[in-house]
Scaffold this active site. Sequence first.
Site, PDB file in Angstrom:
ATOM      1  N   ALA A  62       1.507  20.995  97.523  1.00 32.20           N
ATOM      2  CA  ALA A  62       0.473  21.966  97.243  1.00 32.20           C
ATOM      3  C   ALA A  62      -0.360  22.125  98.507  1.00 32.20           C
ATOM      4  CB  ALA A  62      -0.360  21.476  96.076  1.00 32.20           C
ATOM      5  N   CYS A  63      -1.437  22.825  98.485  1.00 32.35           N
ATOM      6  CA  CYS A  63      -2.285  22.994  99.652  1.00 32.35           C
ATOM      7  C   CYS A  63      -3.371  23.998  99.271  1.00 32.35           C
ATOM      8  CB  CYS A  63      -1.543  23.589 100.844  1.00 32.35           C
ATOM      9  SG  CYS A  63      -0.153  22.600 101.433  1.00 32.35           S
ATOM     10  N   THR A  64      -4.485  23.970  99.995  1.00 34.06           N
ATOM     11  CA  THR A  64      -5.544  24.944  99.784  1.00 34.06           C
ATOM     12  C   THR A  64      -5.959  25.495 101.147  1.00 34.06           C
ATOM     13  OG1 THR A  64      -6.355  23.550  97.977  1.00 34.06           O
ATOM     14  CG2 THR A  64      -7.797  25.333  98.688  1.00 34.06           C
TER      15      THR A  64
ATOM     16  N   ARG B 202      -7.902  24.579  91.804  1.00 29.99           N
ATOM     17  CA  ARG B 202      -8.366  24.443  93.197  1.00 29.99           C
ATOM     18  C   ARG B 202      -8.836  25.791  93.723  1.00 29.99           C
ATOM     19  NH1 ARG B 202      -4.118  23.479  96.103  1.00 29.99           N
ATOM     20  NH2 ARG B 202      -2.600  22.982  94.498  1.00 29.99           N
TER      21      ARG B 202
END
Length: 379
Positions: free
Chosen positions: A22-24, A233
Amino acid sequence: MFRSATSTVCLPLLLFADLSYACTRVSYTSGEKDGSRVVIGRTLDWSMPPFSSMYAFPAGLQRNGSAGENSLEWVSKYGSVITTIYDILTMDGVNTEGLHGGFLYLAGTDFGTRNSSLPGLSISLWLQYFLDNYRTVAEAKADLMNTSGAPRFQVRSRGVIPGLPTVGHLVLGDASGDNLVMEYLDGKLQLYHSHDYQVMTNEPPYDEQLMIQRYLKTMANTTLPGTPSPIDRFARMADNLRQAPVASTMTEAITIVQSLLRTISTTLRSQTASVSNAATVSRTMADTKDGRYFFESATDPVSLWVSLNALDLSPRGTVKKLSLDPRNGTGLAGRHGEATHEFVDAEPYVPLLANSEKGDGTGGSGPVTLPGIGTFPPS
Ligand SMILES: *[C@@H]1O[C@H](CO)[C@@H](O)[C@H](O)[C@H]1NC(C)=O
Ligand SMILES: *[C@@H]1O[C@H](CO)[C@@H](O)[C@H](O)[C@H]1NC(C)=O
Ligand SMILES: *[C@@H]1O[C@H](CO)[C@@H](O)[C@H](O)[C@H]1NC(C)=O
Ligand SMILES: *[C@@H]1O[C@H](CO)[C@@H](O)[C@H](O)[C@H]1NC(C)=O
Ligand SMILES: *[C@@H]1O[C@H](CO)[C@@H](O)[C@H](O)[C@H]1NC(C)=O
């Protein structure tokens, strides 16, 4: 199915059983006093050490799209500083003109079946292609098709880690605060272009994400969803960004983005974590105004930055590498501060040979070795 595989494969198989990636990402613009500086940051959320490196790529580099027959070829117009995962893919980076790009996971991606009349571009270099060729988001978008209206290239991938398609979406951002999200669904490129698209995470596709966000926004003053899922998120990052102060110095701008990234980071998890909530392993930030690139590990005592202006990224420059691999003994543990002078001459990383006919990130032939992880058989 993989019982006959060598033991180098079994260990990662177990560890990747509940794998998620995942990542933001966020783009922040400071106030007029600071020249409306745009700082773009992102987390890398991943269930295993990514054995990242930074590379400094000069202008004038000959590139090959690494997709087999009819691979896209180009020569880099602009220099860049980038971060890899497994020294096989450009995951994040910024070029000398202030164009930034991030590669984030997007389950459900389909780049389409191979059409060999279009030049092929390995997913490894997809982001690098834009950093090599364009100064702004608008310029990159305008050049996606050639004058006959055909796509300039077809993104190609292949299976590497069993059970985890090698896929993702891209987000470009520039020094004006413009953003472009690129996603391939059912073989078709979907574009989302706006100064407003400052936040990106993972699933679902961006239009659905925006729709859900319109709803979550209405309750943000009283409650926000708190799990590490991409939707949650997104909602939290969007609201924290809305509440961020207006920076009047470079240091304030960097600090604000650092605070946004640290607070959206997913804590270290046990291996039984479910999909889409992998722990944050690192954070990167780019100051698109003054050409600084920051890396902060979430698992090792490392937090450093490099100055693009202090590197020779002109066609006279050479490729350089800064290993961030904690196994490496390069002395980066405990390293804090400017690290521009720690780059050493290196060859460019070898991109994934993206030779699958399929577009869903599976298939392909020949083994692939991920440094520190192991060698994977064809899936
Ligand atoms: C580019 O890479 C492909 C393999 O992906 C290879 O077949 C081709 O010969 C290369 N082109 C050049 C000019 O080296
Ligand atoms: C556009 O790309 C297509 C497919 O690669 C190619 O056949 C065509 O000649 C290109 N047109 C121009 C004007 O470059
Ligand atoms: C392959 O790409 C060319 C150039 O864009 C296009 O004309 C052709 O229709 C495509 N073929 C398929 C099967 O999609
Ligand atoms: C949330 O609070 C801010 C600041 O008080 C206000 O401007 C905004 O309208 C509120 N949003 C909603 C959806 O109530
Ligand atoms: C450690 O870094 C050096 C210099 O960048 C590199 O040559 C070497 O391959 C790295 N070792 C590992 C185990 O990644």
